[in-house]
Design an enzyme around this catalytic site. Structure first.
Site, mmCIF file in Angstrom:
data_model
loop_
_atom_site.group_PDB
_atom_site.id
_atom_site.type_symbol
_atom_site.label_atom_id
_atom_site.label_comp_id
_atom_site.label_asym_id
_atom_site.label_seq_id
_atom_site.Cartn_x
_atom_site.Cartn_y
_atom_site.Cartn_z
ATOM 1 N N CYS A 12 13.407 10.800 7.049
ATOM 2 C CA CYS A 12 13.459 10.494 8.489
ATOM 3 C C CYS A 12 14.890 10.456 9.005
ATOM 4 O O CYS A 12 15.103 10.400 10.214
ATOM 5 C CB CYS A 12 12.722 9.193 8.779
ATOM 6 S SG CYS A 12 13.185 7.915 7.641
ATOM 7 N N GLU A 31 10.429 16.132 14.981
ATOM 8 C CA GLU A 31 10.936 16.171 13.612
ATOM 9 C C GLU A 31 10.224 17.280 12.835
ATOM 10 O O GLU A 31 8.998 17.243 12.705
ATOM 11 C CB GLU A 31 10.569 14.829 12.983
ATOM 12 C CG GLU A 31 11.577 14.230 12.107
ATOM 13 C CD GLU A 31 11.129 12.849 11.595
ATOM 14 O OE1 GLU A 31 11.927 12.231 10.924
ATOM 15 O OE2 GLU A 31 9.991 12.412 11.862
ATOM 16 N N GLU A 74 9.781 1.286 10.513
ATOM 17 C CA GLU A 74 10.807 2.308 10.332
ATOM 18 C C GLU A 74 10.091 3.631 10.499
ATOM 19 O O GLU A 74 9.346 4.055 9.618
ATOM 20 C CB GLU A 74 11.430 2.121 8.952
ATOM 21 C CG GLU A 74 12.816 2.707 8.847
ATOM 22 C CD GLU A 74 12.762 4.116 8.330
ATOM 23 O OE1 GLU A 74 12.676 5.027 9.186
ATOM 24 O OE2 GLU A 74 12.774 4.308 7.124
ATOM 25 N N LYS A 83 0.857 -1.185 0.000
ATOM 26 C CA LYS A 83 0.000 0.000 0.000
ATOM 27 C C LYS A 83 0.895 1.239 0.000
ATOM 28 O O LYS A 83 1.435 1.636 1.030
ATOM 29 C CB LYS A 83 -0.916 0.047 1.229
ATOM 30 C CG LYS A 83 -2.022 1.076 1.013
ATOM 31 C CD LYS A 83 -2.534 1.731 2.268
ATOM 32 C CE LYS A 83 -1.684 2.853 2.765
ATOM 33 N NZ LYS A 83 -1.570 4.029 1.873
ATOM 34 N N PRO A 84 1.063 1.833 -1.197
ATOM 35 C CA PRO A 84 1.874 3.058 -1.241
ATOM 36 C C PRO A 84 1.087 4.227 -0.677
ATOM 37 O O PRO A 84 -0.120 4.129 -0.486
ATOM 38 C CB PRO A 84 2.126 3.248 -2.742
ATOM 39 C CG PRO A 84 0.965 2.593 -3.419
ATOM 40 C CD PRO A 84 0.507 1.471 -2.507
HETATM 41 P P1 ADP Z 1 3.302 10.653 6.766
HETATM 42 O O1 ADP Z 1 2.835 11.637 7.776
HETATM 43 O O2 ADP Z 1 4.740 10.669 6.509
HETATM 44 O O3 ADP Z 1 2.457 10.622 5.529
HETATM 45 P P2 ADP Z 1 1.925 8.340 7.702
HETATM 46 O O4 ADP Z 1 2.351 7.437 8.781
HETATM 47 O O5 ADP Z 1 0.684 9.112 7.887
HETATM 48 O O6 ADP Z 1 3.184 9.265 7.455
HETATM 49 O O7 ADP Z 1 1.807 7.574 6.322
HETATM 50 C C1 ADP Z 1 2.665 6.515 5.943
HETATM 51 C C2 ADP Z 1 1.834 5.454 5.264
HETATM 52 O O8 ADP Z 1 0.904 4.941 6.216
HETATM 53 C C3 ADP Z 1 1.011 5.966 4.090
HETATM 54 O O9 ADP Z 1 0.947 4.963 3.095
HETATM 55 C C4 ADP Z 1 -0.349 6.180 4.721
HETATM 56 O O10 ADP Z 1 -1.414 6.118 3.795
HETATM 57 C C5 ADP Z 1 -0.400 4.994 5.658
HETATM 58 N N1 ADP Z 1 -1.381 5.112 6.760
HETATM 59 C C6 ADP Z 1 -1.799 6.213 7.379
HETATM 60 N N2 ADP Z 1 -2.704 5.895 8.343
HETATM 61 C C7 ADP Z 1 -2.844 4.546 8.308
HETATM 62 C C8 ADP Z 1 -3.619 3.587 9.046
HETATM 63 N N3 ADP Z 1 -4.432 3.961 10.029
HETATM 64 N N4 ADP Z 1 -3.496 2.282 8.737
HETATM 65 C C9 ADP Z 1 -2.659 1.891 7.757
HETATM 66 N N5 ADP Z 1 -1.902 2.732 7.030
HETATM 67 C C10 ADP Z 1 -1.990 4.034 7.302
#
Ligand code: ADP
Length: 527
Positions: free
Chosen positions: A332, A429, A298, A223-224
């Site tokens: 990061c 950060e 990570e 899941k990107p």
């Molecule tokens: P950033 O703030 O760097 O975008 P996130 O942790 O919000 O970091 O996002 C990193 C990845 O996690 C993205 O692919 C995002 O869509 C996904 N993501 C965000 N919330 C959830 C969740 N509740 N469950 C699974 N994946 C999530």
């Protein structure tokens, strides 16, 4: 960037149930008409290469969301809509898991050499097409083309490395405790892997998970980030072309919490690997407990970059500049706090500011650009909040400190002096182009300040003293330490954090262990 669309993208990422009608249009046509010339030409080039994929990949088929909903992918430099991609959820994810699960049995039964050849071919295809994924990254993420091309090489290197490593997954034979027994250890793939990745490295964060997973026989549902799906889809297309079987690599995107929950709840998914924020990482770790999945995380960092009085000033300026401003400060491992010893503070600050002034902010498609936009408006607002907090507590802006005249989410490369440990710039950060300078007196004080955080990913030190290099490297509570060097990530070395920066390591011979289980076999009564 239009605020309404921005809000929608964030809402989707956060799992809002109602998506504005405009965003939910199901058109598959990529709107090139309103695009700036450069972006339009770049999109044409990608399309001509057959790498403009705008559907998810399930069981080897390119598919829309089952309810037809889509989300917009935007260019952060211009606000232009690059494409609409499916807004998928639990149903599509369940199908992707089922496909990965059934493919696991055939893929894991291939010889290591067969898997290795497919991965090697994938690597070769990425490298021979390097310009298209790089353009996609510049368009959807904003990083300058030079950095994007660097990421293609870096991202592809994980596929190459793990194609080679596939053949070196050795077990063990243990001297038995009884003479009629033989004791063996097998290393076997964990099974279906759910890989959730962020937007700041749209290719490399995928390849360094998928490379080792596929190498040892796992199948994957990726899941990107919803902000940068196009690079992921282009890479998946090249994987299919390389002969990675349908179902071994699936890609879903859309409603992040719904997709995440489907992965967490499935008993068929045996491993979650995640790169992203600490908050989401904690949720995924907690959510994995119910089905006792293997987890690698990570997460965020708060990297100290310590410049000692005895540093070579040119080396320190070059290293800290690279560590701070790569991807406009959105990694990061970016230097988040530059700790400078009193004796060199003025000299370093002057030379550092001069170097920062030479950074050219602009659209990443322009060759001279070294600093692209931030990913979105929310990222700029976070930077503004951190700067206001610091100045209200006595810090002084030495350079920049405001939005760039280019507008959108461009922010001026910024240096802030006299930052202290009560400020957000020290504690969290910033994820933007802001370099806080923090004076210190002694080595002991610097190490204490560096470790005074819950994060523990990357740290950097600049010194000419060999004993100090050892002493400080060993005292830093971090997973990675750069000594007189600001860019240290490579596919051959283990990448990962301690404390709340995560669990597990990616890349290197250690990285493959995250996708393997040990099986002990005791053969008895051998006479
Ligand atoms: P950033 O703030 O760097 O975008 P996130 O942790 O919000 O970091 O996002 C990193 C990845 O996690 C993205 O692919 C995002 O869509 C996904 N993501 C965000 N919330 C959830 C969740 N509740 N469950 C699974 N994946 C999530």
């Amino acid at each position: 960037m239009a605020m309404a669309t921005m809000a929608m993208r964030r809402a989707v990422a956060l799992g809002a149930r109602h998506i504005p009608a405009a965003a939910a249009a199901s058109s598959r046509v990529v709107p090139l008409r309103h695009m700036s010339t450069d972006a339009g030409a770049a999109m044409e080039k990608i399309r001509a290469a057959g790498l403009l994929r705008t559907q998810g990949l399930i069981a080897g088929k390119w598919v829309d969301a089952y309810d037809g909903k889509t989300i917009e992918v935007q260019n952060p430099a211009t606000g232009e809509v690059l494409a609409n991609v499916p807004c998928m959820g639990s149903r599509e994810t369940s199908d992707a898991i089922a496909s990965a699960h059934s493919t696991f049995y055939s893929w894991s039964k291939l010889t290591a050499s067969e898997r290795s050849k497919a991965l090697r071919k994938w690597y070769d295809l990425i490298i021979s097409h390097k310009e298209e994924p790089a353009l996609l990254m510049t368009l959807e993420q904003g990083k300058p083309m030079k950095e994007a091309l660097g990421e293609v090489n870096y991202g592809a290197s994980f596929i190459e490395y793990f194609a080679e490593e596939a053949k070196r997954i050795y077990g063990d034979i243990i001297p038995p405790t009884l003479s009629d027994r033989r004791l063996l250890v097998l290393k076997q793939p964990v099974g279906v892997v759910g890989a959730i990745t962020p937007w700041n490295f749209p290719l490399a964060m995928i390849t360094r998970k998928v490379g080792p997973a596929l190498a040892c026989g796992c199948s994957v549902v990726v899941k990107p980030s919803e902000f940068t799906p196009l690079t992921a889809l282009a890479a998946a297309d090249l994987a299919l072309q390389a002969g990675i079987p349908a179902g071994a690599l699936n890609v879903v995107m859309g409603n992040a919490p719904e997709i995440g929950d489907a992965l967490l709840q499935s008993t068929q998914v045996r491993k979650i690997t995640f790169t992203g924020s600490t908050a989401v990482g904690k949720k995924l770790m907690a959510g994995s407990a119910n089905t006792v999945k293997k987890v690698s995380l990570e997460l965020g960092g708060n990297a100290p970059c310590i410049v000692f009085d005895d540093a070579d000033i040119d080396v320190a300026v070059k290293g800290s500049l690279a560590a701070k401003f790569r991807n406009s400060g959105q990694t990061c491992v970016c230097a988040n706090r530059i700790l400078v010893q009193e004796g060199i503070y003025e000299k370093f600050a002057t030379a550092f500011i001069k170097a920062v002034q030479s950074l050219k902010v602009g659209n990443g498609l322009e060759e001279s650009t070294s600093q692209g936009p931030l990913i979105n408006e929310a990222a700029v607002q976070k930077v503004e909040k951190f700067i206001n907090d610091a100045t209200s507590k006595g810090a002084n802006v030495m350079l920049g400190g405001k939005r760039h005249s280019l507008g959108m989410s461009f922010y001026e490369p910024t240096v802030v002096g006299n930052v202290s440990n009560d400020m957000l710039l020290f504690r969290e950060e910033v994820f933007g182009p802001v370099a806080p300078l923090i004076p210190f007196k002694t080595e002991e004080e610097a190490v204490h300040m560096a470790n005074d955080t819950n994060a523990g990913l990357a740290a950097y030190i600049f010194t000419k003293s060999i004993p100090r290099s050892w002493r400080v490297s060993e005292s830093l509570e971090y997973g990675l330490v750069g000594v007189n060097e600001g860019i240290i990530s490579t596919e051959v070395a283990p990448f990962g954090g301690v404390k709340q920066s995560g669990l597990g390591r990616e890349g290197s011979k250690y990285g493959i262990d995250e996708y393997l289980e040990l099986k002990y076999i005791c053969m008895g009564n051998l006479g």
